[in-house]
Design a protein around this motif. Structure first.
Motif, PDB file in Angstrom:
ATOM      1  N   ALA A   6      -4.169  -0.491  58.062  1.00 27.00           N
ATOM      2  CA  ALA A   6      -3.781  -0.627  56.658  1.00 27.00           C
ATOM      3  C   ALA A   6      -4.222  -1.977  56.092  1.00 27.00           C
ATOM      4  O   ALA A   6      -4.665  -2.060  54.936  1.00 27.00           O
ATOM      5  CB  ALA A   6      -2.262  -0.468  56.519  1.00 27.00           C
ATOM      6  N   VAL A   7      -4.122  -3.032  56.877  1.00 34.33           N
ATOM      7  CA  VAL A   7      -4.554  -4.359  56.425  1.00 34.33           C
ATOM      8  C   VAL A   7      -6.066  -4.383  56.219  1.00 34.33           C
ATOM      9  O   VAL A   7      -6.568  -4.934  55.226  1.00 34.33           O
ATOM     10  CB  VAL A   7      -4.109  -5.437  57.424  1.00 34.33           C
ATOM     11  CG1 VAL A   7      -4.741  -6.789  57.099  1.00 34.33           C
ATOM     12  CG2 VAL A   7      -2.593  -5.564  57.423  1.00 34.33           C
ATOM     13  N   LEU A   8      -6.809  -3.783  57.151  1.00 34.53           N
ATOM     14  CA  LEU A   8      -8.266  -3.761  57.030  1.00 34.53           C
ATOM     15  C   LEU A   8      -8.732  -3.029  55.769  1.00 34.53           C
ATOM     16  O   LEU A   8      -9.772  -3.368  55.199  1.00 34.53           O
ATOM     17  CB  LEU A   8      -8.881  -3.095  58.264  1.00 34.53           C
ATOM     18  CG  LEU A   8      -8.773  -3.883  59.576  1.00 34.53           C
ATOM     19  CD1 LEU A   8      -9.363  -3.073  60.725  1.00 34.53           C
ATOM     20  CD2 LEU A   8      -9.468  -5.232  59.462  1.00 34.53           C
ATOM     21  N   VAL A   9      -7.971  -2.048  55.325  1.00 30.33           N
ATOM     22  CA  VAL A   9      -8.336  -1.310  54.120  1.00 30.33           C
ATOM     23  C   VAL A   9      -7.787  -1.991  52.875  1.00 30.33           C
ATOM     24  O   VAL A   9      -8.487  -2.118  51.852  1.00 30.33           O
ATOM     25  CB  VAL A   9      -7.825   0.145  54.211  1.00 30.33           C
ATOM     26  CG1 VAL A   9      -8.037   0.882  52.896  1.00 30.33           C
ATOM     27  CG2 VAL A   9      -8.529   0.877  55.347  1.00 30.33           C
ATOM     28  N   SER A  10      -6.549  -2.447  52.919  1.00 31.46           N
ATOM     29  CA  SER A  10      -5.872  -2.930  51.713  1.00 31.46           C
ATOM     30  C   SER A  10      -6.356  -4.291  51.256  1.00 31.46           C
ATOM     31  O   SER A  10      -6.413  -4.559  50.044  1.00 31.46           O
ATOM     32  CB  SER A  10      -4.360  -2.971  51.948  1.00 31.46           C
ATOM     33  OG  SER A  10      -4.031  -3.864  52.996  1.00 31.46           O
ATOM     34  N   VAL A  11      -6.707  -5.183  52.183  1.00 30.67           N
ATOM     35  CA  VAL A  11      -7.112  -6.533  51.776  1.00 30.67           C
ATOM     36  C   VAL A  11      -8.426  -6.516  50.985  1.00 30.67           C
ATOM     37  O   VAL A  11      -8.490  -7.072  49.880  1.00 30.67           O
ATOM     38  CB  VAL A  11      -7.190  -7.465  53.003  1.00 30.67           C
ATOM     39  CG1 VAL A  11      -7.857  -8.783  52.639  1.00 30.67           C
ATOM     40  CG2 VAL A  11      -5.783  -7.722  53.558  1.00 30.67           C
ATOM     41  N   PRO A  12      -9.511  -5.893  51.495  1.00 28.24           N
ATOM     42  CA  PRO A  12     -10.719  -5.836  50.649  1.00 28.24           C
ATOM     43  C   PRO A  12     -10.501  -5.084  49.339  1.00 28.24           C
ATOM     44  O   PRO A  12     -11.011  -5.491  48.290  1.00 28.24           O
ATOM     45  CB  PRO A  12     -11.732  -5.107  51.543  1.00 28.24           C
ATOM     46  CG  PRO A  12     -11.225  -5.288  52.927  1.00 28.24           C
ATOM     47  CD  PRO A  12      -9.741  -5.296  52.813  1.00 28.24           C
ATOM     48  N   LEU A  13      -9.722  -4.013  49.389  1.00 26.89           N
ATOM     49  CA  LEU A  13      -9.465  -3.257  48.168  1.00 26.89           C
ATOM     50  C   LEU A  13      -8.644  -4.076  47.172  1.00 26.89           C
ATOM     51  O   LEU A  13      -8.886  -4.042  45.959  1.00 26.89           O
ATOM     52  CB  LEU A  13      -8.739  -1.959  48.512  1.00 26.89           C
ATOM     53  CG  LEU A  13      -8.584  -0.919  47.398  1.00 26.89           C
ATOM     54  CD1 LEU A  13      -9.944  -0.529  46.845  1.00 26.89           C
ATOM     55  CD2 LEU A  13      -7.864   0.314  47.930  1.00 26.89           C
ATOM     56  N   GLY A  14      -7.678  -4.843  47.682  1.00 31.04           N
ATOM     57  CA  GLY A  14      -6.898  -5.695  46.810  1.00 31.04           C
ATOM     58  C   GLY A  14      -7.724  -6.809  46.196  1.00 31.04           C
ATOM     59  O   GLY A  14      -7.538  -7.171  45.024  1.00 31.04           O
ATOM     60  N   ILE A  15      -8.650  -7.373  46.976  1.00 32.16           N
ATOM     61  CA  ILE A  15      -9.544  -8.403  46.434  1.00 32.16           C
ATOM     62  C   ILE A  15     -10.423  -7.814  45.338  1.00 32.16           C
ATOM     63  O   ILE A  15     -10.654  -8.445  44.295  1.00 32.16           O
ATOM     64  CB  ILE A  15     -10.398  -9.009  47.564  1.00 32.16           C
ATOM     65  CG1 ILE A  15      -9.511  -9.780  48.540  1.00 32.16           C
ATOM     66  CG2 ILE A  15     -11.478  -9.928  46.996  1.00 32.16           C
ATOM     67  CD1 ILE A  15     -10.246 -10.303  49.756  1.00 32.16           C
ATOM     68  N   LEU A  16     -10.900  -6.594  45.555  1.00 30.56           N
ATOM     69  CA  LEU A  16     -11.719  -5.922  44.538  1.00 30.56           C
ATOM     70  C   LEU A  16     -10.923  -5.681  43.257  1.00 30.56           C
ATOM     71  O   LEU A  16     -11.402  -5.951  42.147  1.00 30.56           O
ATOM     72  CB  LEU A  16     -12.247  -4.602  45.104  1.00 30.56           C
ATOM     73  CG  LEU A  16     -13.045  -3.714  44.141  1.00 30.56           C
ATOM     74  CD1 LEU A  16     -14.331  -4.409  43.702  1.00 30.56           C
ATOM     75  CD2 LEU A  16     -13.369  -2.370  44.802  1.00 30.56           C
ATOM     76  N   MET A  17      -9.700  -5.203  43.393  1.00 32.73           N
ATOM     77  CA  MET A  17      -8.877  -4.914  42.222  1.00 32.73           C
ATOM     78  C   MET A  17      -8.446  -6.188  41.505  1.00 32.73           C
ATOM     79  O   MET A  17      -8.321  -6.206  40.273  1.00 32.73           O
ATOM     80  CB  MET A  17      -7.643  -4.112  42.642  1.00 32.73           C
ATOM     81  CG  MET A  17      -7.949  -2.711  43.116  1.00 32.73           C
ATOM     82  SD  MET A  17      -6.485  -1.880  43.801  1.00 32.73           S
ATOM     83  CE  MET A  17      -5.359  -1.989  42.421  1.00 32.73           C
ATOM     84  N   GLY A  18      -8.193  -7.241  42.264  1.00 29.88           N
ATOM     85  CA  GLY A  18      -7.741  -8.474  41.638  1.00 29.88           C
ATOM     86  C   GLY A  18      -8.850  -9.299  41.026  1.00 29.88           C
ATOM     87  O   GLY A  18      -8.593 -10.108  40.129  1.00 29.88           O
ATOM     88  N   SER A  19     -10.085  -9.088  41.480  1.00 29.95           N
ATOM     89  CA  SER A  19     -11.209  -9.897  41.002  1.00 29.95           C
ATOM     90  C   SER A  19     -11.970  -9.235  39.864  1.00 29.95           C
ATOM     91  O   SER A  19     -12.514  -9.930  39.002  1.00 29.95           O
ATOM     92  CB  SER A  19     -12.173 -10.180  42.160  1.00 29.95           C
ATOM     93  OG  SER A  19     -11.517 -10.854  43.219  1.00 29.95           O
ATOM     94  N   PHE A  20     -12.027  -7.914  39.846  1.00 30.55           N
ATOM     95  CA  PHE A  20     -12.818  -7.197  38.851  1.00 30.55           C
ATOM     96  C   PHE A  20     -11.906  -6.287  38.042  1.00 30.55           C
ATOM     97  O   PHE A  20     -11.168  -5.466  38.608  1.00 30.55           O
ATOM     98  CB  PHE A  20     -13.912  -6.378  39.525  1.00 30.55           C
ATOM     99  CG  PHE A  20     -14.869  -7.188  40.348  1.00 30.55           C
ATOM    100  CD1 PHE A  20     -15.960  -7.815  39.753  1.00 30.55           C
ATOM    101  CD2 PHE A  20     -14.675  -7.336  41.712  1.00 30.55           C
ATOM    102  CE1 PHE A  20     -16.838  -8.565  40.513  1.00 30.55           C
ATOM    103  CE2 PHE A  20     -15.549  -8.087  42.478  1.00 30.55           C
ATOM    104  CZ  PHE A  20     -16.638  -8.714  41.873  1.00 30.55           C
ATOM    105  N   THR A  21     -11.969  -6.422  36.746  1.00 29.48           N
ATOM    106  CA  THR A  21     -11.166  -5.576  35.868  1.00 29.48           C
ATOM    107  C   THR A  21     -11.530  -4.112  36.022  1.00 29.48           C
ATOM    108  O   THR A  21     -10.663  -3.225  35.943  1.00 29.48           O
ATOM    109  CB  THR A  21     -11.334  -6.018  34.407  1.00 29.48           C
ATOM    110  OG1 THR A  21     -11.057  -7.413  34.298  1.00 29.48           O
ATOM    111  CG2 THR A  21     -10.394  -5.249  33.499  1.00 29.48           C
ATOM    112  N   ALA A  22     -12.811  -3.832  36.246  1.00 28.64           N
ATOM    113  CA  ALA A  22     -13.236  -2.450  36.448  1.00 28.64           C
ATOM    114  C   ALA A  22     -12.609  -1.867  37.710  1.00 28.64           C
ATOM    115  O   ALA A  22     -12.203  -0.701  37.734  1.00 28.64           O
ATOM    116  CB  ALA A  22     -14.763  -2.387  36.529  1.00 28.64           C
TER     117      ALA A  22
END
Length: 316
Positions: free
Chosen positions: A138-154
């Motif tokens: 879950a950490v391996l999936v959620s951390v990159p996805l969270g960085i993507l969501m937090g960095s890019f509005t799209a």
């Protein structure tokens, strides 16, 4: 003869008009503050007169006042000692039947018995392994996805609606589907842990990343950094302590879900041991296993705290 006629000079007339205008403005301001002009908000009632605030006799009762290390350790010890003493009193007094609330001595004896046979350590390792695999995935999936969501509005616009919906679905509701899809083995147990933690950790990581000050990003671009360098050298290091805090919170949730996961045709694990003891009303063993789970979870939390302090001293 009449006295000399007093003449009004233009200068004195201008001064008088200025004084009158100033007085009118002052009266208007007072009326506005009192809420009598234009239907404005009524004025706040005046604060009562109070004596000067006296300093607190102890920093323990002062808002956000540092306390000594001795006080901190004393309070930490009391947080364990008070519930333990209440447990001892209830068990000794007989207010609660020992079948429902065994004494600390009986719990210790049950824990020693399970440890002497080796089953307690085997169950602890099996459960820990499941937590590491399920929550680690879950950490391996959620951390990159969270960085993507937090960095890019799209990224936020695309992923957040779906994740915001899925996080409200209880992981236990997926058990029948997971049994059909993955069978009764380990994959279904790992999947429950994954489903129960990945969505929350993703959203918490995204919130941490969005907390990076815009000024840092703007300065980085001004100094010639590219997008990848800003992510790698600014966003991720600044967010890392907060990401570890999010992992700490969701690691506790993973230990809660592992008990549910071990209800699925398990032959080992702390959750399995609890269910087995429940069948025979062995509450002393149930309490012993709960103590072991608490100690294991606390050890993981302490390790994550130390890691956070190590990698983010500036944010401590």
């Amino acid at each position: 003869m009449t006295g000399p006629t007093q003449r009004t000079t233009p200068a004195s007339t201008a001064e008088a008009r200025a004084a009158e205008a100033q007085e009118a403005e002052q009266r208007l301001a007072e009326q506005q503050e009192a809420g009598r002009v234009g239907g404005g908000r009524p004025a706040w009632s005046p604060l009562p007169r109070r004596a000067g605030l006296k300093p607190s006799a102890s920093p323990l009762f002062s808002l956000r006042t540092p306390i000594s290390a001795a006080s901190r350790w004393t309070l930490a010890a009391l947080s364990f000692a008070i519930p333990f003493l209440a447990w001892v009193v209830l068990s000794i007094s007989g207010a609660v039947d020992s079948t429902f609330l065994p004494s600390p001595a009986a719990v210790l004896e049950a824990g020693v018995d399970m440890a002497s046979t080796g089953e307690l350590f085997d169950d602890l390792w099996t459960t820990t392994q499941r937590v590491l695999e399920g929550f680690g995935l879950a950490v391996l999936v959620s951390v990159p996805l969270g960085i993507l969501m937090g960095s890019f509005t799209a990224g936020q616009a695309f992923f957040e609606p779906l994740i915001g919906l899925l996080r409200y679905l209880p992981a236990s509701a997926f058990i029948p589907l997971l049994i059909i899809w993955l069978g009764l083995g380990e994959p279904s147990k790992i999947a429950i842990l994954f489903i129960g933690t990945v969505f929350f950790n993703t959203l918490m990581t995204a919130d941490v990343v969005r907390g990076v000050p815009d000024a840092l990003i703007d300065v980085s671009y001004t100094l010639g950094a590219r997008r990848g360098e800003v992510l790698r050298k600014i966003v991720v290091p600044h967010s890392l302590p907060g990401m570890i805090d999010a992992i700490r919170v969701n690691a506790a949730a993973a230990w809660n879900f592992v008990v549910v996961a071990e209800l699925i045709n398990s032959s080992a694990g702390l959750g399995y041991r609890i269910v087995r003891a429940q069948r025979f009303l062995q509450t002393d063993k149930i309490f012993a296993v709960l103590v072991v789970i608490g100690i294991a979870g606390l050890a993981i939390d302490v390790l994550l705290r130390l890691l956070r302090t190590r990698v983010g001293k500036w944010a401590a």
